[in-house]
Design an enzyme around this catalytic site. Structure first.
Site, PDB file in Angstrom:
ATOM      1  N   CYS A   1     -30.422  63.077  81.151  1.00 10.26           N
ATOM      2  CA  CYS A   1     -30.897  61.734  80.798  1.00 10.26           C
ATOM      3  C   CYS A   1     -30.412  60.703  81.804  1.00 10.26           C
ATOM      4  CB  CYS A   1     -30.412  61.343  79.404  1.00 10.26           C
ATOM      5  SG  CYS A   1     -31.244  62.179  78.051  1.00 10.26           S
TER       6      CYS A   1
ATOM      7  N   HIS B   1     -37.217  64.459  73.157  1.00 12.20           N
ATOM      8  CA  HIS B   1     -37.729  64.541  74.518  1.00 12.20           C
ATOM      9  C   HIS B   1     -37.673  66.003  74.970  1.00 12.20           C
ATOM     10  CE1 HIS B   1     -36.866  60.145  75.983  1.00 12.20           C
ATOM     11  NE2 HIS B   1     -38.145  60.301  75.714  1.00 12.20           N
TER      12      HIS B   1
END
Length: 261
Positions: free
Chosen positions: A254, A157
């Site tokens: 996150c 990511h």
């Protein structure tokens, strides 16, 4: 944020995840509470989404929506294991007064691959988010989008390889160049000549999975080298232990969806 009440590692969808490695859910909860406590002590508001049984990665709320100017673009996950998370977050926004809410047609893992600088939306692809989702984000959110391609599967990511330190007219970022394609590195050099450049040690502890309010920067406790560089640039690093949640490839960012109102 979403408490990790059901956190475990039952499957593997990134190189950090090993279902054979023991997971301490109670420790994960303790680390999450400390992270939320840091935000509150800094004066930020923490909204929580109820966790759901059977969705152990729901704690990683950054992956479930992108919010800019009150507009919400939901998520559509690549892995079937995480797909149901998107609907739970959609319901939270729908019942929390957000009226401008769109669910995507393309695979889009939200702030996992979208980073708002106050001027541009940096958009990652290569492993999770569909490149065509970048155009969809521009249409829904009404902000210019710059595409960046990730090339190292460890940094699956965008938020594992880059984060925004300061938003506004002169944004500043920190990033790990080796996680990106050569063309994307050139783009980042042009856009952010004063960026803080991370090294492999910073990246390998998910040190780039940080959260900044423009002054304070929350980092994993192991990211000491990056913390020193940030301190030299005038920021105040705050290190926190997030090691249990890192077993699923997560860090402070996150666990944190930023509501850019």
């Amino acid at each position: 944020m979403c408490p990790p009440e059901h956190f475990t590692v039952e499957y593997s969808i990134n190189p950090w995840m090993d279902p054979d490695e023991p997971v301490d859910t109670e420790l994960a909860m303790s680390q999450w509470r400390e992270l939320a406590g840091i935000y509150r002590r800094l004066g930020h508001t923490v909204e929580t989404v109820p966790p759901q049984p059977g969705l152990p990665d729901m704690v990683f709320s950054a992956n479930s929506a992108t919010v800019i100017g009150g507009r919400v673009l939901g998520a559509r996950f690549r892995s079937p294991e995480r797909a149901p998370e998107a609907e739970h977050f959609r319901r939270w926004f729908s019942t929390s007064g957000y009226r401008d809410l769109v669910m995507p047609s393309r695979i889009n893992e939200a702030e996992g691959d979208f980073a708002w600088t106050g001027q541009l939306l940096l958009a990652g692809s290569g492993f999770r988010t569909d490149p065509q989702a970048h155009a969809e984000a521009q249409e829904v959110l009404g902000v210019p989008v710059v595409s960046l391609r990730l090339t190292d599967p460890r940094y699956y990511h965008l938020d594992t390889a880059l984060f925004v330190l300061r938003k506004g007219d002169r944004p500043q970022v920190a990033y790990y160049p080796e996680a990106f394609s050569e063309g994307s590195r050139q783009v980042l050099r042009r856009l952010f000549p004063d960026a803080v450049i991370a090294d492999s040690a910073d990246a390998e502890c998910l040190g780039l999975n940080g959260v900044s309010d423009g002054k304070h920067v929350v980092l994993p406790s192991e990211a000491t080298g990056l913390a020193e560089r940030l301190r030299a640039h005038g920021y105040e690093p705050l290190l926190t232990d997030i090691s249990e949640l890192r077993k699923s490839g997560g860090g402070p960012k996150c666990c944190t969806m930023e509501l850019h109102e």
